[in-house]
Design a protein around this motif. Structure first.
Motif, PDB file in Angstrom:
ATOM      1  N   THR A   1      64.373  -5.514  77.486  1.00 27.05           N
ATOM      2  CA  THR A   1      64.934  -5.051  76.218  1.00 27.05           C
ATOM      3  C   THR A   1      64.338  -3.701  75.844  1.00 27.05           C
ATOM      4  O   THR A   1      63.216  -3.369  76.230  1.00 27.05           O
ATOM      5  CB  THR A   1      64.640  -6.030  75.068  1.00 27.05           C
ATOM      6  OG1 THR A   1      63.230  -6.242  74.988  1.00 27.05           O
ATOM      7  CG2 THR A   1      65.332  -7.342  75.260  1.00 27.05           C
ATOM      8  N   ALA A   2      65.097  -2.953  75.079  1.00 29.13           N
ATOM      9  CA  ALA A   2      64.587  -1.767  74.398  1.00 29.13           C
ATOM     10  C   ALA A   2      64.807  -2.008  72.913  1.00 29.13           C
ATOM     11  O   ALA A   2      65.948  -2.171  72.466  1.00 29.13           O
ATOM     12  CB  ALA A   2      65.307  -0.506  74.859  1.00 29.13           C
ATOM     13  N   VAL A   3      63.732  -2.057  72.154  1.00 30.75           N
ATOM     14  CA  VAL A   3      63.794  -2.330  70.723  1.00 30.75           C
ATOM     15  C   VAL A   3      63.662  -1.024  69.956  1.00 30.75           C
ATOM     16  O   VAL A   3      62.796  -0.196  70.255  1.00 30.75           O
ATOM     17  CB  VAL A   3      62.669  -3.301  70.315  1.00 30.75           C
ATOM     18  CG1 VAL A   3      62.541  -3.382  68.801  1.00 30.75           C
ATOM     19  CG2 VAL A   3      62.929  -4.692  70.890  1.00 30.75           C
ATOM     20  N   GLY A   4      64.505  -0.824  68.973  1.00 30.90           N
ATOM     21  CA  GLY A   4      64.428   0.370  68.144  1.00 30.90           C
ATOM     22  C   GLY A   4      65.551   0.374  67.124  1.00 30.90           C
ATOM     23  O   GLY A   4      66.540  -0.350  67.271  1.00 30.90           O
ATOM     24  N   ASP A   5      65.414   1.189  66.112  1.00 34.12           N
ATOM     25  CA  ASP A   5      66.455   1.307  65.089  1.00 34.12           C
ATOM     26  C   ASP A   5      67.460   2.362  65.557  1.00 34.12           C
ATOM     27  O   ASP A   5      67.360   3.538  65.212  1.00 34.12           O
ATOM     28  CB  ASP A   5      65.827   1.691  63.755  1.00 34.12           C
ATOM     29  CG  ASP A   5      66.828   1.672  62.614  1.00 34.12           C
ATOM     30  OD1 ASP A   5      68.025   1.437  62.871  1.00 34.12           O
ATOM     31  OD2 ASP A   5      66.417   1.910  61.464  1.00 34.12           O
TER      32      ASP A   5
ATOM     33  N   ASP B   1      66.926  -2.858  66.047  1.00 30.57           N
ATOM     34  CA  ASP B   1      67.996  -3.411  66.865  1.00 30.57           C
ATOM     35  C   ASP B   1      67.470  -3.730  68.266  1.00 30.57           C
ATOM     36  O   ASP B   1      66.321  -3.412  68.608  1.00 30.57           O
ATOM     37  CB  ASP B   1      69.151  -2.407  66.945  1.00 30.57           C
ATOM     38  CG  ASP B   1      69.543  -1.873  65.578  1.00 30.57           C
ATOM     39  OD1 ASP B   1      69.834  -2.687  64.695  1.00 30.57           O
ATOM     40  OD2 ASP B   1      69.534  -0.634  65.391  1.00 30.57           O
ATOM     41  N   ILE B   2      68.330  -4.342  69.098  1.00 28.22           N
ATOM     42  CA  ILE B   2      67.893  -4.781  70.424  1.00 28.22           C
ATOM     43  C   ILE B   2      68.939  -4.425  71.474  1.00 28.22           C
ATOM     44  O   ILE B   2      70.096  -4.857  71.381  1.00 28.22           O
ATOM     45  CB  ILE B   2      67.655  -6.309  70.467  1.00 28.22           C
ATOM     46  CG1 ILE B   2      66.760  -6.765  69.312  1.00 28.22           C
ATOM     47  CG2 ILE B   2      67.028  -6.706  71.796  1.00 28.22           C
ATOM     48  CD1 ILE B   2      66.639  -8.284  69.207  1.00 28.22           C
ATOM     49  N   PHE B   3      68.534  -3.654  72.471  1.00 25.27           N
ATOM     50  CA  PHE B   3      69.346  -3.412  73.669  1.00 25.27           C
ATOM     51  C   PHE B   3      68.831  -4.346  74.756  1.00 25.27           C
ATOM     52  O   PHE B   3      67.623  -4.404  75.008  1.00 25.27           O
ATOM     53  CB  PHE B   3      69.228  -1.962  74.109  1.00 25.27           C
ATOM     54  CG  PHE B   3      69.786  -1.689  75.485  1.00 25.27           C
ATOM     55  CD1 PHE B   3      71.147  -1.750  75.718  1.00 25.27           C
ATOM     56  CD2 PHE B   3      68.947  -1.378  76.550  1.00 25.27           C
ATOM     57  CE1 PHE B   3      71.672  -1.511  76.988  1.00 25.27           C
ATOM     58  CE2 PHE B   3      69.445  -1.138  77.809  1.00 25.27           C
ATOM     59  CZ  PHE B   3      70.813  -1.204  78.032  1.00 25.27           C
TER      60      PHE B   3
ATOM     61  N   LEU C   1      56.232   7.871  66.845  1.00 21.24           N
ATOM     62  CA  LEU C   1      56.653   6.592  66.281  1.00 21.24           C
ATOM     63  C   LEU C   1      57.794   6.820  65.304  1.00 21.24           C
ATOM     64  O   LEU C   1      57.638   7.500  64.287  1.00 21.24           O
ATOM     65  CB  LEU C   1      55.469   5.904  65.611  1.00 21.24           C
ATOM     66  CG  LEU C   1      54.280   5.619  66.546  1.00 21.24           C
ATOM     67  CD1 LEU C   1      53.188   4.866  65.808  1.00 21.24           C
ATOM     68  CD2 LEU C   1      54.716   4.861  67.791  1.00 21.24           C
ATOM     69  N   HIS C   2      58.938   6.237  65.618  1.00 21.07           N
ATOM     70  CA  HIS C   2      60.195   6.481  64.909  1.00 21.07           C
ATOM     71  C   HIS C   2      60.493   5.325  63.961  1.00 21.07           C
ATOM     72  O   HIS C   2      60.420   4.156  64.340  1.00 21.07           O
ATOM     73  CB  HIS C   2      61.323   6.627  65.939  1.00 21.07           C
ATOM     74  CG  HIS C   2      62.704   6.658  65.362  1.00 21.07           C
ATOM     75  ND1 HIS C   2      63.407   5.517  65.048  1.00 21.07           N
ATOM     76  CD2 HIS C   2      63.518   7.694  65.040  1.00 21.07           C
ATOM     77  CE1 HIS C   2      64.587   5.852  64.572  1.00 21.07           C
ATOM     78  NE2 HIS C   2      64.684   7.162  64.564  1.00 21.07           N
TER      79      HIS C   2
END
Length: 625
Positions: free
Chosen positions: A443-447, A455-457, A584-585
């Motif tokens: 997974t790649a987690v990020g907004d 969100d989750i890819f 850090l985003h």
């Protein structure tokens, strides 16, 4: 029925219908705003399928302000890409051979970054020791340094962390241990001034496949904890001061400790309550045979390894065409027809090959197939046979297969969303709309839409005879995850399967992009084309204010409109590697004011930030060099 009730019922139905239409339209609008595209002008990635390993390792290696990439081509080399202000150029590779985990950090405090590499162990026959390379600011690389006092192993993970919060970087290493030494799986190396690192202890273990590693802090005490997984269970190891570690699997995970075949764990605070929840992907071990058929496209995929195999009754219309044929050391030979004519490769053996064989060329099946390799033969009446015996994986996709051959159905291994409830984890997958019964790898987690919620890819495993769309789940304000379609992230390489994924902002435009790989496929850099008025802020973390502590493991905490946002330097879904993305985003949605912002380094140093402007990058601490 009285007319008043009829009217009320009609009015309720109208309101319900309006809300439903409004909700669907809102989701559709949200989907239309978020899409990803792949532009080969941005990065010169090779358009040839090869074996892969793990996630991309992301770090600003030359410290010019833009994130560079290290991409593992399994058993071949590590590809290096330098970021020139949002556009990549390929660098000269300096890591060759069978490579597994990698990590990046300035462990000797010389102002330059080191890349630590855990080589593979030659299928257990050639255990090796940790290696290091120093990256100079002019993009040159020092000669290889081997940690000769380390134990040689069939290595897997290598990750930096500050075990005792004393400002020094320590190391966690994992290995695929021998059957008779299963306790030698997880190594803790402590910072040592005379030799950089010295062995401190072995950490708790389970079975041989329990070598995947995630660093986290599940009890929020600012002391790093571990999760070990990949085999029959998950082991939770709680850290304490002065290098104390305890197996707390039952207390922290309960029955979830028996979750098997986990291959990635991502931290995600999906509800913005200030503690890290977890997202788990799961797939089978890569050693088992596979066979898949796409009825619509008439394509048949097979994978075989370490045992004799044979696929009969493959009825083909026209010539025998195989796409993405891949074979690995030590058996590369392909024998065709009764006479066992040898296929002569025009390209190097590490990558894929496409091959067409006429019925005349492939006629017959040899009596002797004892030599290891892949055999292909035409049996007559449109039927072909493929078979053989190879130690390493042999895979390919056969086209124009007009009858369904025998296939091997992959077992459902649902992904899991675990909520952190006071330091203990609870499976809330169904409650929050995570419905992925099939196998997944990373997974790649990020907004990704900057609306203020992570969100989750998700990268899919299997369905290797087909072209498929990957999964993308958008967080609906911490109450649900909504799968979206037509986002543009498509796996086009038949014969490949999922590998690792990371989210980062390579072009510094304020939205998160994605880099992911397909095993026996290709690397893909996906640019986020977000068109939204949502706000964001990025904090670039350097060394602590005193200069003593590395940014690795530093925690950014924002308090915004009753919500808490936390981000960690070095957080990754990779079970083996660890990058150093210090940017850090945090997406903010329509919020423009941040109440409080702090950064806490591993040694306890804290810096308060005065963030007055949004949609910009702030610096915390001191620059690494």
């Amino acid at each position: 029925m009285p007319i008043t009730k009829v009217l009320l019922k009609s009015k309720s139905w109208f309101v319900l219908s309006f809300c439903l239409v409004f909700s669907i339209n809102g989701i559709a609008q949200e989907q239309s705003k978020l899409s990803f595209t792949e532009d080969l002008d941005v990065i010169p990635l090779e358009q040839r399928s090869r074996r892969k390993f793990d996630n991309a390792v992301i770090a600003d290696l030359d410290q010019d302000g833009f994130l560079d990439l290290l991409l593992i081509e399994h058993s071949r080399r590590v590809e290096l890409f330098w970021n020139n202000q949002g556009k990549y150029e390929i660098g000269k590779p300096f890591i060759f051979g069978d490579t597994h985990g990698m990590t990046v950090g300035d462990f000797n405090r010389d102002g330059l970054l080191e890349v630590l590499v855990q080589p593979g162990g030659g299928d257990g026959k050639n255990p090796r020791k940790l290696r290091a390379y120093t990256i100079n600011l002019d993009r040159t690389v020092s000669e290889e340094k081997e940690f000769k006092h380390f134990e040689a192993s069939r290595g897997r993970a290598v990750k930096f962390f500050d075990a005792d919060n004393n400002s020094d970087l320590d190391l966690i290493l994992s290995a695929f241990p021998p059957n008779d030494k299963i306790e030698r799986a997880h190594f803790l190396y402590q910072s040592d001034e005379s030799q950089y690192f010295s062995f401190a202890d072995f950490l708790p273990h389970a079975d041989r496949f329990n070598m995947r590693t995630t660093i986290t802090d599940f009890n929020n005490d600012n002391v790093k904890d571990f999760l070990f997984y990949g085999g029959s269970k998950i082991i939770a190891v709680q850290g304490s001061e002065k290098l104390g570690f305890a197996n707390v699997s039952k207390e922290v995970l309960g029955s979830l400790t028996n979750t098997n075949l986990v291959n990635s764990v991502s931290e995600i605070d999906f509800d913005n309550d200030g503690d890290f929840d977890l997202f788990l992907t799961r797939s089978k071990h890569p050693f088992d045979s596979e066979a898949d058929y796409n009825q619509e496209d008439k394509t048949f995929y097979f994978l075989a390894r370490r045992r004799p195999f044979q696929h009969d009754s493959i009825k083909i219309e026209g010539d025998f065409k195989i796409e993405n044929l891949q074979m690995a050391y030590p058996h590369f030979d392909v024998f065709i027809g009764t006479k066992k004519k040898l296929f002569k490769r025009k390209l190097d053996r590490h990558g894929h090959h496409d091959l067409t064989i006429t019925k005349e060329e492939g006629e017959g099946w040899p009596e002797d197939t004892s030599k290891k390799g892949l055999y292909i033969g035409y049996l007559g009446n449109g039927y072909w046979r493929i078979g053989g015996f190879t130690n390493a994986p042999t895979t390919g996709v056969v086209h124009n297969v007009v009858e369904k051959p025998k296939t091997i159905k992959l077992k459902d291994l649902p992904a899991k969303l675990l909520e952190n409830v006071d330091g203990k984890f609870v499976d809330v997958s169904n409650e929050y709309g995570i419905d992925i019964p099939e196998q997944t790898t990373s997974t790649a987690v990020g907004d990704f839409n900057n609306d203020g919620w992570s969100d989750i890819f998700v990268v899919r495993y299997g369905k290797s005879a087909s072209v498929i769309e990957q999964f993308l789940y958008l967080n609906q304000k911490g109450k649900k995850f909504q799968p979206v379609k037509n986002h543009g992230i498509i796996r086009k390489e038949r014969g490949s399967t999922g590998m690792g994924a990371e989210a980062f902002d390579y072009d510094k435009d304020g939205d998160l992009d994605i880099i992911y790989a397909n095993e026996r496929g290709r690397w893909h850099l996906l640019t986020n084309n977000l068109k939204s008025n949502n706000n964001y802020v990025v904090v670039n973390i350097g060394n602590s204010p005193s200069g003593k502590a590395s940014p690795i493991g530093a925690l950014l905490k924002l308090e915004v409109d009753g919500k808490i946002y936390k981000r960690i330097v070095g957080a990754t879904s990779s079970s083996y590697s660890q990058g150093l993305d210090t940017n850090l985003h945090v997406g903010l949605g329509d919020i423009k004011n941040i109440k409080e912002a702090t950064v806490t380094w591993g040694n306890g140093e804290v810096e308060k930030l005065n963030i007055k402007n949004i949609n910009t990058i702030y610096q915390a601490g001191k620059a690494i060099n």
